[in-house]
Write a protein that holds these residues in place. Structure first.
Motif, PDB file in Angstrom:
ATOM      1  N   GLN A 176       0.825  -1.203   0.000  1.00  0.00           N
ATOM      2  CA  GLN A 176       0.000   0.000   0.000  1.00  0.00           C
ATOM      3  C   GLN A 176       0.866   1.262   0.000  1.00  0.00           C
ATOM      4  O   GLN A 176       0.483   2.278  -0.559  1.00  0.00           O
ATOM      5  CB  GLN A 176      -0.950   0.004   1.206  1.00  0.00           C
ATOM      6  N   ASN A 177       2.030   1.183   0.645  1.00  0.00           N
ATOM      7  CA  ASN A 177       3.029   2.243   0.527  1.00  0.00           C
ATOM      8  C   ASN A 177       4.240   1.635  -0.165  1.00  0.00           C
ATOM      9  O   ASN A 177       5.070   1.000   0.476  1.00  0.00           O
ATOM     10  CB  ASN A 177       3.428   2.798   1.894  1.00  0.00           C
ATOM     11  N   PRO A 178       4.344   1.802  -1.491  1.00  0.00           N
ATOM     12  CA  PRO A 178       5.413   1.141  -2.250  1.00  0.00           C
ATOM     13  C   PRO A 178       6.818   1.548  -1.830  1.00  0.00           C
ATOM     14  O   PRO A 178       7.787   0.857  -2.164  1.00  0.00           O
ATOM     15  CB  PRO A 178       5.127   1.572  -3.699  1.00  0.00           C
ATOM     16  N   ALA A 179       6.958   2.646  -1.102  1.00  0.00           N
ATOM     17  CA  ALA A 179       8.286   3.139  -0.736  1.00  0.00           C
ATOM     18  C   ALA A 179       8.898   2.375   0.439  1.00  0.00           C
ATOM     19  O   ALA A 179      10.075   2.540   0.741  1.00  0.00           O
ATOM     20  CB  ALA A 179       8.206   4.629  -0.389  1.00  0.00           C
ATOM     21  N   GLY A 218       2.769   8.552  -1.495  1.00  0.00           N
ATOM     22  CA  GLY A 218       1.962   8.052  -2.596  1.00  0.00           C
ATOM     23  C   GLY A 218       1.485   6.665  -2.234  1.00  0.00           C
ATOM     24  O   GLY A 218       2.305   5.764  -2.024  1.00  0.00           O
ATOM     25  N   VAL A 219       0.184   6.464  -2.093  1.00  0.00           N
ATOM     26  CA  VAL A 219      -0.343   5.188  -1.624  1.00  0.00           C
ATOM     27  C   VAL A 219      -1.256   4.572  -2.685  1.00  0.00           C
ATOM     28  O   VAL A 219      -1.804   5.272  -3.537  1.00  0.00           O
ATOM     29  CB  VAL A 219      -1.098   5.323  -0.287  1.00  0.00           C
ATOM     30  N   ARG A 220      -1.411   3.259  -2.595  1.00  0.00           N
ATOM     31  CA  ARG A 220      -2.242   2.541  -3.571  1.00  0.00           C
ATOM     32  C   ARG A 220      -2.909   1.362  -2.887  1.00  0.00           C
ATOM     33  O   ARG A 220      -2.272   0.621  -2.135  1.00  0.00           O
ATOM     34  CB  ARG A 220      -1.395   2.047  -4.735  1.00  0.00           C
ATOM     35  N   LEU A 225     -13.049   3.081   2.937  1.00  0.00           N
ATOM     36  CA  LEU A 225     -13.033   4.536   2.796  1.00  0.00           C
ATOM     37  C   LEU A 225     -11.663   5.057   3.203  1.00  0.00           C
ATOM     38  O   LEU A 225     -11.118   4.645   4.230  1.00  0.00           O
ATOM     39  CB  LEU A 225     -14.123   5.156   3.675  1.00  0.00           C
ATOM     40  N   LEU A 226     -11.115   5.968   2.400  1.00  0.00           N
ATOM     41  CA  LEU A 226      -9.746   6.438   2.601  1.00  0.00           C
ATOM     42  C   LEU A 226      -9.717   7.957   2.732  1.00  0.00           C
ATOM     43  O   LEU A 226     -10.135   8.673   1.824  1.00  0.00           O
ATOM     44  CB  LEU A 226      -8.882   5.993   1.421  1.00  0.00           C
ATOM     45  N   ASN A 227      -9.211   8.428   3.874  1.00  0.00           N
ATOM     46  CA  ASN A 227      -8.939   9.851   4.082  1.00  0.00           C
ATOM     47  C   ASN A 227      -7.429  10.019   4.017  1.00  0.00           C
ATOM     48  O   ASN A 227      -6.735   9.790   5.005  1.00  0.00           O
ATOM     49  CB  ASN A 227      -9.485  10.324   5.422  1.00  0.00           C
ATOM     50  N   ALA A 228      -6.931  10.372   2.834  1.00  0.00           N
ATOM     51  CA  ALA A 228      -5.478  10.398   2.618  1.00  0.00           C
ATOM     52  C   ALA A 228      -4.829  11.715   2.996  1.00  0.00           C
ATOM     53  O   ALA A 228      -3.604  11.817   3.008  1.00  0.00           O
ATOM     54  CB  ALA A 228      -5.162  10.068   1.164  1.00  0.00           C
ATOM     55  N   GLY A 229      -5.613  12.747   3.307  1.00  0.00           N
ATOM     56  CA  GLY A 229      -5.012  14.022   3.689  1.00  0.00           C
ATOM     57  C   GLY A 229      -4.127  14.581   2.594  1.00  0.00           C
ATOM     58  O   GLY A 229      -4.481  14.551   1.416  1.00  0.00           O
ATOM     59  N   ALA A 230      -2.938  15.057   2.951  1.00  0.00           N
ATOM     60  CA  ALA A 230      -2.003  15.659   1.994  1.00  0.00           C
ATOM     61  C   ALA A 230      -1.086  14.606   1.386  1.00  0.00           C
ATOM     62  O   ALA A 230       0.139  14.747   1.350  1.00  0.00           O
ATOM     63  CB  ALA A 230      -1.192  16.749   2.674  1.00  0.00           C
ATOM     64  N   ASN A 231      -1.694  13.526   0.915  1.00  0.00           N
ATOM     65  CA  ASN A 231      -0.977  12.432   0.268  1.00  0.00           C
ATOM     66  C   ASN A 231      -1.726  12.072  -1.012  1.00  0.00           C
ATOM     67  O   ASN A 231      -2.921  12.327  -1.125  1.00  0.00           O
ATOM     68  CB  ASN A 231      -0.903  11.217   1.199  1.00  0.00           C
ATOM     69  N   SER A 232      -1.043  11.488  -1.987  1.00  0.00           N
ATOM     70  CA  SER A 232      -1.686  11.154  -3.252  1.00  0.00           C
ATOM     71  C   SER A 232      -2.139   9.696  -3.253  1.00  0.00           C
ATOM     72  O   SER A 232      -1.529   8.844  -2.598  1.00  0.00           O
ATOM     73  CB  SER A 232      -0.752  11.422  -4.427  1.00  0.00           C
ATOM     74  N   VAL A 233      -3.206   9.439  -3.995  1.00  0.00           N
ATOM     75  CA  VAL A 233      -3.793   8.099  -4.075  1.00  0.00           C
ATOM     76  C   VAL A 233      -3.776   7.646  -5.529  1.00  0.00           C
ATOM     77  O   VAL A 233      -4.308   8.330  -6.406  1.00  0.00           O
ATOM     78  CB  VAL A 233      -5.236   8.092  -3.544  1.00  0.00           C
ATOM     79  N   THR A 259      -5.453  14.486  -3.988  1.00  0.00           N
ATOM     80  CA  THR A 259      -4.699  14.336  -5.223  1.00  0.00           C
ATOM     81  C   THR A 259      -4.727  12.876  -5.654  1.00  0.00           C
ATOM     82  O   THR A 259      -4.333  11.987  -4.905  1.00  0.00           O
ATOM     83  CB  THR A 259      -3.236  14.769  -5.019  1.00  0.00           C
ATOM     84  N   LEU A 260      -5.218  12.619  -6.887  1.00  0.00           N
ATOM     85  CA  LEU A 260      -5.263  11.279  -7.432  1.00  0.00           C
ATOM     86  C   LEU A 260      -4.221  11.132  -8.518  1.00  0.00           C
ATOM     87  O   LEU A 260      -3.945  12.070  -9.255  1.00  0.00           O
ATOM     88  CB  LEU A 260      -6.657  10.982  -8.006  1.00  0.00           C
ATOM     89  N   THR A 261      -3.614   9.944  -8.605  1.00  0.00           N
ATOM     90  CA  THR A 261      -2.679   9.635  -9.669  1.00  0.00           C
ATOM     91  C   THR A 261      -3.170   8.389 -10.378  1.00  0.00           C
ATOM     92  O   THR A 261      -4.081   7.709  -9.926  1.00  0.00           O
ATOM     93  CB  THR A 261      -1.262   9.417  -9.129  1.00  0.00           C
ATOM     94  N   GLY A 262      -2.522   8.044 -11.498  1.00  0.00           N
ATOM     95  CA  GLY A 262      -2.961   6.889 -12.256  1.00  0.00           C
ATOM     96  C   GLY A 262      -4.237   7.214 -13.017  1.00  0.00           C
ATOM     97  O   GLY A 262      -4.766   8.316 -12.951  1.00  0.00           O
ATOM     98  N   THR A 263      -4.740   6.228 -13.723  1.00  0.00           N
ATOM     99  CA  THR A 263      -5.947   6.411 -14.515  1.00  0.00           C
ATOM    100  C   THR A 263      -6.922   5.300 -14.204  1.00  0.00           C
ATOM    101  O   THR A 263      -6.588   4.118 -14.343  1.00  0.00           O
ATOM    102  CB  THR A 263      -5.629   6.397 -16.017  1.00  0.00           C
TER     103      THR A 263
END
Length: 198
Positions: A79-82, A112-114, A146-154, A190-194
């Motif tokens: 979920q956190n690839p880093a 950046g989480v997934r 449900l995800l509240n990611a705050g100042a992080n990208s999903v 902020t969302l990433t990916g498609t």
């Protein structure tokens, strides 16, 4: 072994030396019955390297895990690839029967989480969340995170286009679907990916 029993509980694990739980044996954190909140500081280390180590089980009700992103939420998860290992041990915890992941509450930023559909199915396994309450013509229980990611990208790659917005516990989420699995992302993130077919 921690069991919140009945009632709405806050279960905290304090970080005293960098790790919240050093999972070298079976250790359960159960919320029990009620709307429970888990607040885990530091990282969680899976010393056993199996699903039989440290586990977090939300139980009946609407349960939230305040996540700091310093450990993954499924065995061999990403979920956190880093994340890497600590002293050769994976930073992970087996989470189940939880409805909300709250990154914002931990104050972490810039990650950046997934979450894959398989992640959501595992993290919500046993959930009694009423999908009809989303107001999107859905039925059944559970399999909705449900995800509240705050100042992080999903990263929403692999999820279908948003089904629409839904208000849960006073917050509006964009709801994405993959098969029978639902991921709700708090609006204005902020969302990433498609997303598929988007």
């Amino acid at each position: 072994y921690v069991d919140g029993g009945s009632g709405n509980d806050v279960i905290r694990v304090i970080d005293t030396w960098g790790s919240g739980i050093f999972g070298n044996a079976t250790f359960y954190r159960r919320g029990g019955v009620g709307n429970d909140r888990f607040e885990l500081q530091g990282t969680q280390q899976n010393v056993l390297g199996t699903a039989n180590g440290a586990q977090l089980i939300g139980g009946a009700g609407f349960d939230t895990l305040q996540w700091n992103g310093r450990y993954n939420l499924t065995i061999d998860g990403c979920q956190n690839p880093a994340l890497g290992g600590v002293q050769g041990y994976k930073q992970e915890l087996k989470v189940s029967d939880v409805e909300v992941i709250d990154l914002a509450g931990s104050g972490v930023t810039g990650l950046g989480v997934r979450f894959s559909a398989q992640d959501v199915a595992a993290i919500t396994a046993g959930s009694d969340f009423d999908r009809a309450s989303l107001g999107l013509g859905l039925s059944g229980t559970g399999n909705a995170l449900l995800l509240n990611a705050g100042a992080n990208s999903v990263d929403v790659s692999g999820w279908g286009p948003a089904l629409g917005g839904a208000v849960v516990d006073g917050r509006e989420y964009g709801i994405y679907q993959s098969g029978s699995t639902l991921l709700g992302v708090l609006s204005n993130l902020t969302l990433t990916g498609t997303a598929q077919n988007d």
